[in-house]
Design an enzyme around this catalytic site. Structure first.
Site, PDB file in Angstrom:
ATOM      1  N   ARG A 126     -72.912   0.901 -78.887  1.00 16.58           N
ATOM      2  CA  ARG A 126     -73.127   0.824 -80.333  1.00 16.58           C
ATOM      3  C   ARG A 126     -72.240   1.811 -81.097  1.00 16.58           C
ATOM      4  NH1 ARG A 126     -77.870  -0.916 -82.853  1.00 16.58           N
ATOM      5  NH2 ARG A 126     -76.838  -0.188 -84.734  1.00 16.58           N
ATOM      6  N   LYS A 127     -71.618   2.745 -80.390  1.00 15.98           N
ATOM      7  CA  LYS A 127     -70.748   3.717 -81.040  1.00 15.98           C
ATOM      8  C   LYS A 127     -69.323   3.174 -81.128  1.00 15.98           C
ATOM      9  CE  LYS A 127     -74.313   6.436 -80.981  1.00 15.98           C
ATOM     10  NZ  LYS A 127     -75.324   5.556 -80.355  1.00 15.98           N
TER      11      LYS A 127
END
Length: 376
Positions: free
Chosen positions: A181-182
């Site tokens: 998700r980063k």
């Protein structure tokens, strides 16, 4: 109609080749590529030392151990953060003390931290929530005269900037995440950055069971007597693999382009949403810029329940997500808050996160905004 996800990592053939080369080398555990990734990441952030680990949670854990936190100590943290921030405090036997946040940025401020400081406060974990850089200088100005350590939870902030310097650059200890998700991902993985060489050496030992000589160094030895390691303190298994580091090195080279693209997309959302809704998006502080790891929006007062909004958007093929969680409302920390947290409870219940990823097209952005406006 294809579904628009909230996030797609920017991965391609270059990462695949790098991972394959690591596999073909025969060295897939922590080794030379991890060391190379550490050096490259430290240079990118502008810190002397970086220690690669298995996740940001283990990075926070090591940072707290390195800072000397333990039973009887209190650590001020935002409740508005992924639960790992509070959990890492619990892992070392200390007590997380939940503070409220600024409504515009979702970050701690001296005003939200100060009322919670006691004689047992030993640290503050300042989170760069969703990539928005926290005002670390202001919190350090409050904490340092009291002998309180400040650890930067920069999980979301690779590529964010504070006062002209990368997020994490000025922290005594900072923790980064490389979760998918980063922006920058290694699948799973994390990094601890620090200013002190002796501390960095200790953190490297601690991530590998407290081993005095790393497995990579022992296997790299040539000739002579075998290198016999010792274990001088209890350590952990927090290592990153060379396969992950190989991917991370490619990703690190893409980071400036990732940040530029996400900032472009965030500006596009502001234009498409119109002044009223755009004014309800997470704000950038005057002293820094966000990488827009997450772009969240506070729903208008007259809007339907957030669950209804998310369901209506999903029916249109748009996967938005609920806003950032509040740890003090979850079972492990229920009732632990010492003071009311009205801003945290508003943001966690009335915000949603819009899809944002490198390959998001103009047409997809228009679909997202149309679905949101229709749901409202």
């Amino acid at each position: 109609m294809s579904t628009i996800p909230v996030m797609i990592p920017w991965l391609g053939e270059e990462e695949a080749r790098a991972a394959a080369e690591a596999v073909r080398s025969g060295w897939v555990a922590q080794g030379p590529r991890v060391a190379e990734f550490e050096r490259a990441f430290a240079a990118a952030v502008g810190v002397p030392h970086a220690v690669a680990v298995s996740s940001c949670t283990t990075a926070l854990h090591l940072a707290l151990v390195g800072a000397g936190l333990g039973p009887g100590d209190e650590v001020v943290v935002p409740s508005l953060s992924f639960i790992a921030t509070a959990n890492a405090v619990t892992y070392v036997g200390a007590t997380p003390v939940f503070a409220d946040v600024d409504p515009a940025t979702g970050n701690l401020t001296p005003e939200t931290v100060a009322p919670l400081l006691t004689g047992r406060t030993r640290a503050v974990i300042a989170v760069d929530q969703g990539g928005v850089p926290v005002d670390l200088d202001a919190i350090e100005e409050l904490a340092r005269p009291r002998g309180i350590a400040v650890i930067e939870d920069a999980a979301c902030a690779a590529g964010s900037v504070r006062r002209g310097r990368p997020a994490g650059a000025d922290a005594d200890l900072a923790a980064f995440s490389f979760h998918p998700r980063k922006l920058l991902t290694t699948g799973e993985g994390g990094m601890v950055t620090c200013q002190d060489g002796e501390l960095a050496a200790r953190l490297r030992r601690l991530r590998e069971h407290g081993m005095s000589v790393s497995a990579a160094d022992r296997h790299a030895g040539t000739g002579g007597a075998a290198v016999l390691e010792t274990y001088d303190e209890i350590g952990f298994n927090h290592r990153m693999t060379d396969v992950q580091a190989a991917i991370g090195l490619v990703q690190l080279g893409k980071l400036p382009a990732m940040v530029a693209r996400r900032r472009e997309l965030a500006a596009g959302y502001r234009e498409l949403l119109g002044a009223e809704l755009a004014g309800r998006l997470v704000a950038e502080p005057t002293y820094g810029t966000s990488n827009f790891q997450s772009l969240w929006l506070l729903l208008p007062d007259e809007a339907p329940d957030r669950g209804q909004v998310l369901a209506a958007m999903a029916a249109e093929g748009v996967s938005a997500r609920r806003g950032i969680m509040a740890a003090h409302l979850e079972a492990p920390y229920k009732g632990a808050a010492r003071a009311p947290l009205p801003v945290t409870e508003l943001l966690t219940s009335r915000t949603l996160i819009l899809p944002l990823f490198h390959s998001l097209t103009a047409e997809q952005q228009e679909r997202v905004v149309a679905a949101l406006k229709g749901a409202l």
